[in-house]
Design an enzyme around this catalytic site. Structure first.
Site, PDB file in Angstrom:
ATOM      1  N   GLY A   1       1.283   1.448   8.797  1.00  0.00           N
ATOM      2  CA  GLY A   1       1.650   0.498   7.767  1.00  0.00           C
ATOM      3  C   GLY A   1       2.492   1.162   6.704  1.00  0.00           C
ATOM      4  O   GLY A   1       2.541   2.392   6.590  1.00  0.00           O
ATOM      5  N   CYS A   2       3.177   0.342   5.895  1.00  0.00           N
ATOM      6  CA  CYS A   2       4.078   0.889   4.888  1.00  0.00           C
ATOM      7  C   CYS A   2       3.293   1.652   3.819  1.00  0.00           C
ATOM      8  O   CYS A   2       3.607   2.803   3.507  1.00  0.00           O
ATOM      9  CB  CYS A   2       4.923  -0.220   4.271  1.00  0.00           C
ATOM     10  SG  CYS A   2       4.016  -1.675   3.723  1.00  0.00           S
ATOM     11  N   TYR A   3       2.271   1.014   3.245  1.00  0.00           N
ATOM     12  CA  TYR A   3       1.472   1.710   2.228  1.00  0.00           C
ATOM     13  C   TYR A   3       0.833   2.979   2.791  1.00  0.00           C
ATOM     14  O   TYR A   3       0.916   4.048   2.167  1.00  0.00           O
ATOM     15  CB  TYR A   3       0.383   0.785   1.680  1.00  0.00           C
ATOM     16  CG  TYR A   3       0.836  -0.286   0.733  1.00  0.00           C
ATOM     17  CD1 TYR A   3       1.440   0.025  -0.490  1.00  0.00           C
ATOM     18  CD2 TYR A   3       0.612  -1.635   1.001  1.00  0.00           C
ATOM     19  CE1 TYR A   3       1.819  -0.971  -1.385  1.00  0.00           C
ATOM     20  CE2 TYR A   3       0.987  -2.632   0.115  1.00  0.00           C
ATOM     21  CZ  TYR A   3       1.592  -2.302  -1.081  1.00  0.00           C
ATOM     22  OH  TYR A   3       1.953  -3.281  -1.971  1.00  0.00           O
TER      23      TYR A   3
ATOM     24  N   THR B   1       1.745   4.957   5.096  1.00  0.00           N
ATOM     25  CA  THR B   1       2.722   6.034   5.263  1.00  0.00           C
ATOM     26  C   THR B   1       2.956   6.768   3.950  1.00  0.00           C
ATOM     27  O   THR B   1       2.914   8.003   3.884  1.00  0.00           O
ATOM     28  CB  THR B   1       4.057   5.453   5.798  1.00  0.00           C
ATOM     29  OG1 THR B   1       3.824   4.860   7.077  1.00  0.00           O
ATOM     30  CG2 THR B   1       5.119   6.531   5.914  1.00  0.00           C
ATOM     31  N   ALA B   2       3.204   6.005   2.888  1.00  0.00           N
ATOM     32  CA  ALA B   2       3.471   6.628   1.583  1.00  0.00           C
ATOM     33  C   ALA B   2       2.255   7.410   1.099  1.00  0.00           C
ATOM     34  O   ALA B   2       2.371   8.526   0.589  1.00  0.00           O
ATOM     35  CB  ALA B   2       3.858   5.554   0.562  1.00  0.00           C
TER      36      ALA B   2
END
Lengths: 344, 344, 344, 344
Positions: A147-149, A151-152
């Site tokens: 997911g995007c979150y 990953t960060a």
């Protein structure tokens, strides 16, 4: 390489097309749909005129089996049905949804409120956090793209937790995202007049990326207590900035934290550890596959603030998916991904 | 009432003019400047044509002494010199800068990198957090109007800390602000093309509002260890959203926290305690003097997330300043401030 | 005065509430709905907590007949049915949609693709362009409040066309609008990620405000040939800027055009004729009922460029509606409308 | 190829770096400065970390003469001095400023308020509107790269004027631009809080691109009377949308205009003629070198509306400059420029 994309109409799909179009090893891209068969894609998305002129094709397993790699960027609950029959049939499979990420199927049901994918498919799936799972990705048939979150968050925290440099029991993660993360379906939540000039917290303590982050922290670093992870919507299209807070373990210095990060990513071209600046923001990675990191310890509190920025549609979705494809096919990670951030 | 404004060209000053223009007890507003004497204000700011047509006047103590109230919205370092000679000379004084907020002058020097105001003036000044300092404000000659971030943070945390409902030793505050908080001076940091489509962390661990928050927490609630307070710039003009995190004290429930907040503000019209919603954002207070609060406890972590939103130029600056003026003059707090938020 | 509002959930309705809340002659505001009966309005729109706590009421003619004035801010096609039975039953009626604006019913059908209102109601309706129709408005039972674009365009062009100062045969009008003009219904066209960082032309030659502008030009100034009127969507919430182009009639100077405008609005507080500045934009009227005008003649071409800016939700909708209500009830036009623009 | 860039700190320079970094024929990029010698470029612009790590070099003719091509993206008034001594010394020269565009030096002085470049250099310079000046560009030593507005306007109007399909005597051009066109120097005009939520007209009848457009229309199509050309600033970073209006010549149909455009660009990959859609906007070319065109005739008025969109930093600056470099070096026009628009 021949590439098939299921769910091309979503923003993950559009970004796959944007990036794969210039990938030197990709010869052919075909688009598949469950609901818009026959629609000429560039009539729907005119920015793709003269770039993608083909019609959307019906999803058929035999057709899909002919590709070297099949991406699914359909919403949660679609790939769980479509991809499992393709495992072992030829194509490498890369799913951008959350359908194969959570190994504990009951967690999927709880957080996604949907039927989970078949247990055997989930078991075979490999979590596609490229920098931390390279070997498994290289051999994977089915990749659950992060997911995007997550990953960060994971790229910034894993090195520090793995080295026991920060106190995980007090970990707080406060994330801010542009609106494209919500996808292409219009809703009150993404209606311009109610999103512009507005910063909002949403899904408080309920975001489905919480179990994904916890699972990956445990897998790549160590088991830690349940995390606090909050998500905010800010009035921009692309970008995630995640700010994490934790006390440093006794004896650990800021310099040590920085070294930790630098060592972890010394051989990873897409993660950059930055010096402190007046301003550290999402525009320094806009449109690119970079994840930039910053860490600072406050001598007043002995707490570390760890900041990471990504473009949610690139490193947080399509870019990392292609990075994983590169690994699966023995290519250099940066193949087709050497995009320079569009700072302005 | 006759009102004088020093530093009207700044955004705090413009907002004072916007609000005072419709204040039923204000008959006259005059504008003073140290550098633009004689400039017709509506030539500089054409949105004020037919509203403020007077020229800017030179700052002269005798002239200023004739007013009932003098606001200063000049930048830090100006009011420290201009206002002290006016104490006791007639007008009530309300300063929107940080010049009189920090009782410890050495802290002012450290965080503002400027000469502090005279000790006697700072000593006499009253911190203008209206809901928490009503009696002192009523009698004050000189009000140090709170900073925008401290207003949002303090209103949300004070009731909970005062009641020992949350564990102050692990308090984390993550704040997000629109760009107008940076004032009207152009800089790279506020240049549209580098601010739009960008969320950034800035002044990490260095923001001058840190000692202000700590001082006020100690004064109105209790001494706590140094706080972690981070500030982010988001691409919008107005609004602050502050997200605070702390473990709840054993035995304390979410319902108790909500009650704490509701009781603290039962008689305070501008602070609203909200039910949880899908989305809780700054646009619900846009243009108004409200501070909206939300609190939620995560049963997984036993941590409270406390969220507050204000319009940084209203409740975070000019609105609260007028609220304080109302108190000083025995008016109802809401006089001239019953603005309905412009949700869109 | 007792005020009823039909269709309060729309942006016109929300803006009526925002403005009427501080109107000194309005004692009571009640909200009516055809589809959300019983919904507590501040649960739906939390920015109105403690301001509007009442539930939405069912639309019943007898109940509505008790009010002094009834506003309808429902979408096109609703007021055409709801309001006619109320004519002459007591309340003054003010409709913010296009349902009663076009005297030629076939034009309504053609441009709105809907059934027109009953002919007799349309005949009785008075076009509410306050500055140009004061006497008729004063006596009107049913006011057709002007569209947002027509308000901006007509106020700038009527004085010049009436005085035959510009050549109407070559008139070009290019208008730019914020997104709130599209209302509160989510759609792909107003989806944040596709609207942000995008300026687009839409409804080219098809906008339903074209016949409204032509009818009003003919009625208040003179018959002219069909106009060219284009509409663009820009990434902001509020504001319209209309740029019109026409050759000046021989012998006419820029000074003459400016005088024309100044004379036309000498006694009208909400229309301001501005001097040229480096930048003339919508933020100078933001949140207010002003319409600002600028005119300039290019000596190279002998063409006039006429620019007007309004806040589409205020002067372009709710503000002008209240201005009309003031006229109907013999109040000063500015009653409740002396809002200072929020330049920032 | 070895490439030198003068004035890399400007937005044109940053965009050259972004695009040239992935150009397959460019082996080396070096950066030159008149004022920041020795500054490591990625310290100034951290988004370029690990991409451009070299320091800025002092501008020296002998050094610059070693490159195959030298771009100047310095502001107006700089290249006029720096580039002429390099003519014939080896490198192809491409200037992104207005210094060599206007053949009539007195026009340069009048519109730019600066000293013009030496007459001989201006005489030798070739206007780099690639689609219209291919042969001259192929042989050019010094290219005057077109302005952003002229590129959008000329590509849309030249085919129609050349074929006498529209009446040039009534031509009106209304252009809207994102803020990056104003460059990287902070000013009140580009200050976020005064630019956000604001659409403004600026430099009314004074924009320096007016004589450039007129000169190019005369050169590539035919002499026409002075044009009306207006520029507006909209709250976004990238993108220009130009809307032009002119009566069609008798007997000319919409289909004919469309054919005109399609034929003119049949062999030009970067100009796309679009079908009408609900919405036609700048995001369909965002980040790419495309110029999209739309034309429509209103049967009510017999006027054509001609719309074009470009990314002002790509096709309007750096992208077209590289397209010209490709032509000069005998490469395919699209080399290094096959960027897919980032619609979201």
């Amino acid at each position: 390489m021949k590439v098939g994309i299921i769910g091309a109409s979503g923003y993950g799909g559009l970004e796959l097309i944007r990036l794969l179009h210039n990938h030197p090893k990709v010869e052919q891209i075909e688009l598949f749909t469950s609901s818009e068969e026959g629609v000429v894609f560039s009539h729907k998305y005119s920015h793709l005129m003269n770039i993608v002129n083909q019609p959307l094709q019906k999803i058929e397993l035999d057709r899909l089996a002919e590709f070297d790699v099949v991406f699914s960027s359909a919403p949660a609950g679609v790939a769980s049905t479509l991809l499992p029959p393709l495992i072992g049939k030829g194509p490498k499979l890369i799913d951008l949804s959350g359908d194969f990420r959570l190994k504990d199927l009951s967690q999927y049901e709880q957080w996604y409120k949907k039927e989970p994918a078949p247990a055997s498919a989930v078991e075979q799936s490999v979590y596609g956090l490229t920098e931390w799972n390279y070997e498994a990705i290289r051999q994977a048939q089915l990749i659950a793209n992060p997911g995007c979150y997550p990953t960060a968050v994971l790229l910034s925290l894993l090195p520090l937790l793995k080295e026991n440099a920060i106190d995980a029991s007090q970990l707080i993660i406060d994330a801010k995202s542009g609106v494209s993360g919500a996808g292409n379906q219009p809703s009150q939540m993404t209606h311009f007049s109610e999103t512009n000039e507005n910063t909002a917290i949403y899904k408080l303590n309920q975001h489905q990326h919480i179990p994904e982050i916890e699972q990956a922290l445990a897998f790549f670093a160590k088991e830690i207590p349940p995390i606090t992870f909050s998500t905010h919507l800010v009035p921009m299209t692309r970008g995630i900035l995640a700010t994490s807070y934790a006390p440093v373990v006794e004896g650990v210095t800021e310099a040590h934290l920085i070294d930790c990060l630098k060592e972890a990513y010394a051989n990873h071209p897409f993660v950059r550890v930055m010096q402190e600046k007046d301003k550290f923001g999402t525009n320094q990675v806009y449109g690119s596959n970079y994840c930039d990191l910053l860490v600072k310890v406050d001598p007043r509190t002995n707490r570390a603030t760890i900041v990471s920025v990504i473009d949610n549609l690139v490193k947080g979705a399509a870019g990392q998916a292609i990075q994983n494809m590169n690994v699966q096919f023995g290519l250099e990670e940066i193949t087709g991904l050497s995009l320079v951030p569009a700072f302005i």
